[in-house]
Scaffold this active site. Structure first.
Site, short mmCIF file in Angstrom:
data_model
loop_
_atom_site.label_atom_id
_atom_site.label_comp_id
_atom_site.label_asym_id
_atom_site.label_seq_id
_atom_site.Cartn_x
_atom_site.Cartn_y
_atom_site.Cartn_z
N THR A 13 -12.35 108.55 32.08
CA THR A 13 -12.33 109.27 33.35
C THR A 13 -13.33 108.68 34.34
O THR A 13 -13.13 108.74 35.55
CB THR A 13 -12.64 110.77 33.09
OG1 THR A 13 -11.54 111.31 32.37
CG2 THR A 13 -12.83 111.56 34.36
N SER A 59 -9.52 107.34 26.35
CA SER A 59 -10.12 107.18 25.02
C SER A 59 -9.44 108.02 23.94
O SER A 59 -9.70 107.81 22.75
CB SER A 59 -11.63 107.44 25.05
OG SER A 59 -11.93 108.81 25.07
N THR A 92 -14.73 110.34 27.69
CA THR A 92 -15.53 111.35 26.99
C THR A 92 -14.89 111.81 25.68
O THR A 92 -15.58 112.28 24.79
CB THR A 92 -15.73 112.61 27.88
OG1 THR A 92 -14.46 113.18 28.17
CG2 THR A 92 -16.48 112.28 29.15
N ASP A 93 -13.55 111.68 25.59
CA ASP A 93 -12.85 112.39 24.51
C ASP A 93 -13.18 111.87 23.11
O ASP A 93 -13.19 112.65 22.16
CB ASP A 93 -11.34 112.36 24.75
CG ASP A 93 -10.94 113.34 25.86
OD1 ASP A 93 -11.75 114.23 26.18
OD2 ASP A 93 -9.83 113.21 26.41
C1 SIN Z 1 -10.91 109.74 28.19
O1 SIN Z 1 -11.54 110.18 27.21
O2 SIN Z 1 -10.68 108.54 28.35
C2 SIN Z 1 -10.36 110.69 29.19
C3 SIN Z 1 -11.19 111.90 29.38
C4 SIN Z 1 -12.55 111.63 29.89
O3 SIN Z 1 -13.06 110.52 29.98
O4 SIN Z 1 -13.20 112.66 30.24
#
Ligand code: SIN
Length: 324
Positions: A13, A59, A92-93
């Protein structure tokens, strides 16, 4: 010699775009190049910055091949005398999984700092730029500590976390990461780190591999290990399917103190007998399975389920490769 921080882009993100009306929904992760993310971000005094786009993905879709590539790229950069530290922009995931994976396989002499964002780069008020500034500042500050052994760090929401403990625990808020009862290792304050405790590369929970083996890791596919969560109404058929499909390891995220539904006990016994490696931990967000002194079960791990999966996979990966 000028010291450099290498910024590696993995997507997420923080590199997201395409959200309607500047909201934090409906965007695509991994659209903006890491070079562009760095525009206008202050570089810590005395350091240069170089970039490499390693991947550009959401991710949630991380796989062994991405990790293999990332580990190789990290190891190559870390071996360069001018490289002081690495910063990795990541979704983040699965951030905590990549952080733990890198902690297990990279040499730990130089700082490796992962960062991310909860809002896409094109949101009305993105959190990525501040997180990236903080990650660079944390990388430089940690480098200046000249540690023999440094944990892989995660910097997000003004906090610094260690790979071993960090967990994403909110799907939306910018303060999405926590190290549970331990709290963060430190806080970012105007480009400086206020350490809560001295960072140390020692983990209380042994990683799956001796450190520094990233360069030797075989090309994926790696051993197949799944997390299976015990719950009310758990049925044995799900484990039967995995066994029939050839799974090599299972991490059972048990209820409470690592307990498992009675309906799973027999099939788990058969799995063990068939050579499937079974580890057990708690599905609780905090704490670890507590066992009676002197009667510790070797199957029990203190790691959170998804990090335990990585450690078991690395342990299985090492067996044939080191014995060969
Ligand atoms: C991801 O994990 O690539 C998408 C969600 C995020 O980064 O918050």
């Amino acid at each position: 010699m000028q010291k450099n921080i290498v910024v590696l882009g993995m997507g997420g993100t923080i590199a997201g775009a395409g959200n309607p009306g500047g909201t934090a929904l409906g965007y695509q992760a991994g659209k903006i190049a890491v070079q562009a993310l760095l525009q206008g971000i202050p570089v810590p005094a005395g350091y240069g910055v170089s970039v490499q786009q390693v991947a550009q993905l959401d991710s949630k879709d991380m796989d062994d091949m991405h990790w293999w590539t990332l580990a190789k790229v990290c190891t190559q950069h870390l071996a360069q005398p001018d490289v002081a530290a690495l910063v990795i922009t990541h979704g983040t995931d699965t951030l905590e999984e990549t952080a733990w994976f890198l902690q297990c396989v990279l040499p730990l002499g130089k700082p490796v700092v992962l960062t991310c964002a909860m809002r896409p780069a094109t949101a009305l008020s993105p959190d990525g730029p501040a997180n990236l500034r903080d990650a660079l500042a944390c990388a430089a500050a940690t480098h200046q500590l000249a540690l023999q052994s440094c944990p892989v760090l995660v910097v997000a929401g003004g906090e610094v976390h260690a790979a071993q403990w960090v967990r994403k625990e909110h799907p939306y808020r910018m303060q999405a990461f926590s190290s549970g009862a331990l709290g963060p290792l430190g806080w970012m304050e105007e480009g400086r780190v206020r350490w809560a405790c001295a960072p140390s590369g020692e983990t209380l929970i042994p990683p799956g591999l001796p450190l520094s083996l990233a360069m030797e890791m075989p090309v994926p596919p790696w051993p197949w290990v799944e997390v299976v969560a015990s719950h009310a109404g758990a049925r044995p058929e799900v484990l039967e399917c995995l066994l029939a499909a050839g799974i090599q390891g299972m991490v059972v995220a048990g209820t409470g103190n690592g307990t498992v539904h009675a309906a799973w006990l027999e099939v788990l016994q058969r799995a063990r007998a068939a050579g499937v490696h079974v580890w057990r931990c708690t599905r609780c967000a905090q704490g670890q399975v507590v066992q009676p002194a002197g009667q510790e079960d070797a199957e029990v791990t203190a790691l959170a389920p998804h990090k335990a999966r990585i450690s078991l996979m690395l342990q299985l990966l090492q067996q044939p490769w080191k014995e060969a």
